[in-house]
Write a protein that holds these residues in place. Sequence first.
Motif, PDB file in Angstrom:
ATOM      1  N   ALA A   1       0.710  -1.163   0.071  1.00  0.00           N
ATOM      2  CA  ALA A   1      -0.081   0.154   0.056  1.00  0.00           C
ATOM      3  C   ALA A   1       0.832   1.379  -0.037  1.00  0.00           C
ATOM      4  O   ALA A   1       0.727   2.290  -0.715  1.00  0.00           O
ATOM      5  CB  ALA A   1      -0.987  -0.167   1.459  1.00  0.00           C
ATOM      6  N   LEU A   2       1.999   1.201   0.507  1.00  0.00           N
ATOM      7  CA  LEU A   2       2.829   2.342   0.718  1.00  0.00           C
ATOM      8  C   LEU A   2       3.666   2.744  -0.593  1.00  0.00           C
ATOM      9  O   LEU A   2       3.509   3.634  -1.053  1.00  0.00           O
ATOM     10  CB  LEU A   2       3.773   2.047   1.823  1.00  0.00           C
ATOM     11  N   VAL A   3       4.073   1.562  -1.278  1.00  0.00           N
ATOM     12  CA  VAL A   3       4.684   1.664  -2.430  1.00  0.00           C
ATOM     13  C   VAL A   3       3.718   1.930  -3.675  1.00  0.00           C
ATOM     14  O   VAL A   3       4.017   2.932  -4.426  1.00  0.00           O
ATOM     15  CB  VAL A   3       5.729   0.422  -2.797  1.00  0.00           C
ATOM     16  N   GLY A   4       2.590   1.447  -3.470  1.00  0.00           N
ATOM     17  CA  GLY A   4       1.757   1.391  -4.677  1.00  0.00           C
ATOM     18  C   GLY A   4       0.587   2.473  -4.760  1.00  0.00           C
ATOM     19  O   GLY A   4       0.306   2.713  -5.757  1.00  0.00           O
ATOM     20  N   SER A   5       0.219   2.876  -3.406  1.00  0.00           N
ATOM     21  CA  SER A   5      -0.582   3.986  -3.300  1.00  0.00           C
ATOM     22  C   SER A   5      -0.009   5.263  -2.970  1.00  0.00           C
ATOM     23  O   SER A   5      -0.274   6.273  -3.414  1.00  0.00           O
ATOM     24  CB  SER A   5      -1.771   3.304  -2.445  1.00  0.00           C
ATOM     25  N   ALA A   6       0.545   5.296  -1.867  1.00  0.00           N
ATOM     26  CA  ALA A   6       1.061   6.624  -1.047  1.00  0.00           C
ATOM     27  C   ALA A   6       2.136   6.916  -1.807  1.00  0.00           C
ATOM     28  O   ALA A   6       2.133   8.200  -2.246  1.00  0.00           O
ATOM     29  CB  ALA A   6       1.586   6.336   0.405  1.00  0.00           C
ATOM     30  N   LEU A   7       3.080   6.231  -1.861  1.00  0.00           N
ATOM     31  CA  LEU A   7       4.425   7.195  -2.550  1.00  0.00           C
ATOM     32  C   LEU A   7       4.270   7.363  -3.979  1.00  0.00           C
ATOM     33  O   LEU A   7       4.658   8.243  -4.524  1.00  0.00           O
ATOM     34  CB  LEU A   7       5.562   6.101  -2.574  1.00  0.00           C
ATOM     35  N   PHE A   8       3.625   6.415  -4.760  1.00  0.00           N
ATOM     36  CA  PHE A   8       3.219   6.374  -6.160  1.00  0.00           C
ATOM     37  C   PHE A   8       2.621   7.820  -6.458  1.00  0.00           C
ATOM     38  O   PHE A   8       3.278   8.631  -7.564  1.00  0.00           O
ATOM     39  CB  PHE A   8       2.627   5.427  -6.654  1.00  0.00           C
ATOM     40  N   PHE A   9       1.707   7.878  -5.879  1.00  0.00           N
ATOM     41  CA  PHE A   9       0.848   9.133  -6.265  1.00  0.00           C
ATOM     42  C   PHE A   9       1.171  10.344  -5.574  1.00  0.00           C
ATOM     43  O   PHE A   9       1.230  11.392  -6.098  1.00  0.00           O
ATOM     44  CB  PHE A   9      -0.603   9.008  -5.780  1.00  0.00           C
ATOM     45  N   SER A  10       1.875  10.446  -4.546  1.00  0.00           N
ATOM     46  CA  SER A  10       2.249  11.597  -3.712  1.00  0.00           C
ATOM     47  C   SER A  10       3.606  12.020  -4.534  1.00  0.00           C
ATOM     48  O   SER A  10       3.934  13.382  -4.793  1.00  0.00           O
ATOM     49  CB  SER A  10       2.537  11.605  -2.296  1.00  0.00           C
ATOM     50  N   CYS A  11       4.653  11.066  -4.694  1.00  0.00           N
ATOM     51  CA  CYS A  11       5.934  11.383  -5.172  1.00  0.00           C
ATOM     52  C   CYS A  11       6.090  11.476  -6.634  1.00  0.00           C
ATOM     53  O   CYS A  11       6.724  12.371  -7.130  1.00  0.00           O
ATOM     54  CB  CYS A  11       7.225  10.465  -4.495  1.00  0.00           C
ATOM     55  N   LEU A  12       5.655  10.456  -7.298  1.00  0.00           N
ATOM     56  CA  LEU A  12       5.567  10.495  -8.932  1.00  0.00           C
ATOM     57  C   LEU A  12       4.500  11.439  -9.144  1.00  0.00           C
ATOM     58  O   LEU A  12       4.799  12.308  -9.887  1.00  0.00           O
ATOM     59  CB  LEU A  12       5.618   9.058  -9.484  1.00  0.00           C
ATOM     60  N   GLY A  13       3.260  11.163  -8.833  1.00  0.00           N
ATOM     61  CA  GLY A  13       2.110  12.092  -9.487  1.00  0.00           C
ATOM     62  C   GLY A  13       2.264  13.654  -8.952  1.00  0.00           C
ATOM     63  O   GLY A  13       1.917  14.570  -9.736  1.00  0.00           O
ATOM     64  N   GLY A  14       2.720  13.755  -7.811  1.00  0.00           N
ATOM     65  CA  GLY A  14       2.825  15.022  -7.229  1.00  0.00           C
ATOM     66  C   GLY A  14       3.978  15.690  -7.840  1.00  0.00           C
ATOM     67  O   GLY A  14       3.912  16.955  -8.007  1.00  0.00           O
ATOM     68  N   THR A  15       5.092  15.139  -8.225  1.00  0.00           N
ATOM     69  CA  THR A  15       6.215  15.721  -8.961  1.00  0.00           C
ATOM     70  C   THR A  15       5.706  16.077 -10.123  1.00  0.00           C
ATOM     71  O   THR A  15       5.848  17.208 -10.778  1.00  0.00           O
ATOM     72  CB  THR A  15       7.343  14.932  -8.852  1.00  0.00           C
ATOM     73  N   VAL A  16       5.142  15.261 -11.077  1.00  0.00           N
ATOM     74  CA  VAL A  16       4.471  15.684 -12.321  1.00  0.00           C
ATOM     75  C   VAL A  16       3.780  16.736 -12.288  1.00  0.00           C
ATOM     76  O   VAL A  16       3.933  17.769 -12.952  1.00  0.00           O
ATOM     77  CB  VAL A  16       4.175  14.465 -12.872  1.00  0.00           C
ATOM     78  N   ALA A  17       2.728  16.919 -11.299  1.00  0.00           N
ATOM     79  CA  ALA A  17       1.647  17.985 -11.456  1.00  0.00           C
ATOM     80  C   ALA A  17       2.605  19.217 -11.103  1.00  0.00           C
ATOM     81  O   ALA A  17       2.141  20.348 -11.497  1.00  0.00           O
ATOM     82  CB  ALA A  17       0.755  17.492 -10.202  1.00  0.00           C
ATOM     83  N   THR A  18       3.609  19.199 -10.199  1.00  0.00           N
ATOM     84  CA  THR A  18       4.274  20.505  -9.588  1.00  0.00           C
ATOM     85  C   THR A  18       4.995  20.957 -10.890  1.00  0.00           C
ATOM     86  O   THR A  18       4.891  22.222 -11.075  1.00  0.00           O
ATOM     87  CB  THR A  18       5.371  20.252  -8.576  1.00  0.00           C
ATOM     88  N   VAL A  19       5.750  19.988 -11.726  1.00  0.00           N
ATOM     89  CA  VAL A  19       6.548  20.641 -12.723  1.00  0.00           C
ATOM     90  C   VAL A  19       5.725  21.017 -13.807  1.00  0.00           C
ATOM     91  O   VAL A  19       5.837  22.387 -14.207  1.00  0.00           O
ATOM     92  CB  VAL A  19       7.634  19.472 -13.294  1.00  0.00           C
ATOM     93  N   VAL A  20       4.654  20.509 -14.027  1.00  0.00           N
ATOM     94  CA  VAL A  20       3.651  20.755 -15.231  1.00  0.00           C
ATOM     95  C   VAL A  20       3.048  22.205 -14.724  1.00  0.00           C
ATOM     96  O   VAL A  20       2.729  23.180 -15.511  1.00  0.00           O
ATOM     97  CB  VAL A  20       2.676  19.738 -15.492  1.00  0.00           C
ATOM     98  N   SER A  21       2.523  22.331 -13.701  1.00  0.00           N
ATOM     99  CA  SER A  21       1.904  23.597 -13.149  1.00  0.00           C
ATOM    100  C   SER A  21       2.681  24.829 -13.066  1.00  0.00           C
ATOM    101  O   SER A  21       2.171  26.027 -13.471  1.00  0.00           O
ATOM    102  CB  SER A  21       1.210  23.395 -11.750  1.00  0.00           C
TER     103      SER A  21
END
Length: 257
Positions: A62-82
């Motif tokens: 759950a940590l690797v597949g849900s928490a870190l995936f969406f906050s660290c990968l998805g969050g970084t993508v969102a920050t860079v794009v925005s």
Amino acid sequence: MKYWRETLAVAQRILIELLRRRRSLIFWLIFPVAVLAINSLVWAEQAQMSMAQAFEFIAPSALVGSALFFSCLGGTVATVVSEREQQTLKRLFLSPLSGTSYFFGIFIAHSWIGIGQVLIVYSVAAFWGARFQGSLLLGAILILLSIVSYVGLGFILGTQLGRRTEDVNALVATFGVPLLILGGAFFPSSLFPDTLLKIARINPIYHMNEALVAVAANGENWSKIESHFWFLCGFSAFVVLAGWLSYWQMLESERSL
């Protein structure tokens, strides 16, 4: 000291903006906890184990597949794009802030978010009686490598493929969901046929999941997860370097516009 102060200032700004968007924080809290609880209930029923054992087994995935995936990968993508879409990078060129500090500021901010989610997931698991069975130091190193891998990959996707905020969900879904499934984040890799298992072995999420489950749930030592560890070391170094180069390529592109 100049770079360090600038880096911390960028990280602080990103974290403050996130705190203002409380809805995102709530979703980042609810999603991994919901995945953890649902999968643990299912696993406890199907495997005929106690809830504490089920939470111990499911928490790393759950940590690797849900928490870190969406906050660290998805969050970084969102920050860079925005930041790109809002012309923040244009203003960067008019300020004394260095591009290096900006890069590491984003990196540190999302790393702290990932650490926060680690505490949340394992606090919920501990509430149900789960315990971290293996070495805390080894587990912390694996979590750190996972965070670095996700953030570095987020930089690559955000700088190379993201142009608008609308692109974020498509990027994360297109590249992320297949990797999560092949990584064993939703169901054990022991259920994979041989063909999928061979493909999974080149998937970094598979190595994150297998190594963390082995240490956290099964209490395994270094010798049991050595191959996973070195794969993650190599992958994290590669994506950080590639993310750095992609970031500077994006800066050069923004300068020319």
